[in-house]
Design a protein around this motif. Sequence first.
Motif, short mmCIF file in Angstrom:
data_model
loop_
_atom_site.label_atom_id
_atom_site.label_comp_id
_atom_site.label_asym_id
_atom_site.label_seq_id
_atom_site.Cartn_x
_atom_site.Cartn_y
_atom_site.Cartn_z
N ASN A 2 -21.94 52.28 48.43
CA ASN A 2 -22.97 51.50 47.74
C ASN A 2 -24.12 51.15 48.69
N GLU A 4 -25.21 48.26 49.90
CA GLU A 4 -24.88 47.32 50.97
C GLU A 4 -24.17 48.03 52.12
N GLU A 5 -23.27 48.94 51.79
CA GLU A 5 -22.56 49.71 52.83
C GLU A 5 -23.54 50.57 53.63
N ASP A 40 -33.50 51.55 46.54
CA ASP A 40 -32.53 50.75 45.78
C ASP A 40 -32.37 51.23 44.34
N GLU A 43 -30.48 54.33 44.00
CA GLU A 43 -29.27 54.31 44.82
C GLU A 43 -29.15 55.58 45.66
N ASN A 82 -23.93 56.85 45.54
CA ASN A 82 -22.76 56.58 44.71
C ASN A 82 -21.93 57.84 44.44
#
Length: 108
Positions: A2, A4-5, A40, A43, A82
């Motif tokens: 994701n 954040e990772e 963002d 993704e 993802n």
Amino acid sequence: MNLEEFVEMALSFPGTISQPHFDRTAFKITGKRIYATLHDKSESANILLSTAEQKIFCSIDKAIYPVPNKWGDQGWTTFELNKTERAVVLDALNSAYKDVLKKTKKGN
């Protein structure tokens, strides 16, 4: 993987900072050039690879492909986060980071 990772992973490289870059977040070594960007909304991340490395990474999965313009011809490669394994993204970031350091040491 994701968003954040990805951010955590990119910032784990010594001297890396993040900053706004158009509609993305750019990751670069302080005082050096950008080696990755994060978008963002889609993704996805674009990571700067050599053209030889780009071919290798793109052969791994359909979720990894050259940026579809002149930037892609220069090695910028899109990773759909993802759909891409963490280890693959880490390998690509490591390669891009090391390439920036190598070129900087040569004075480029």
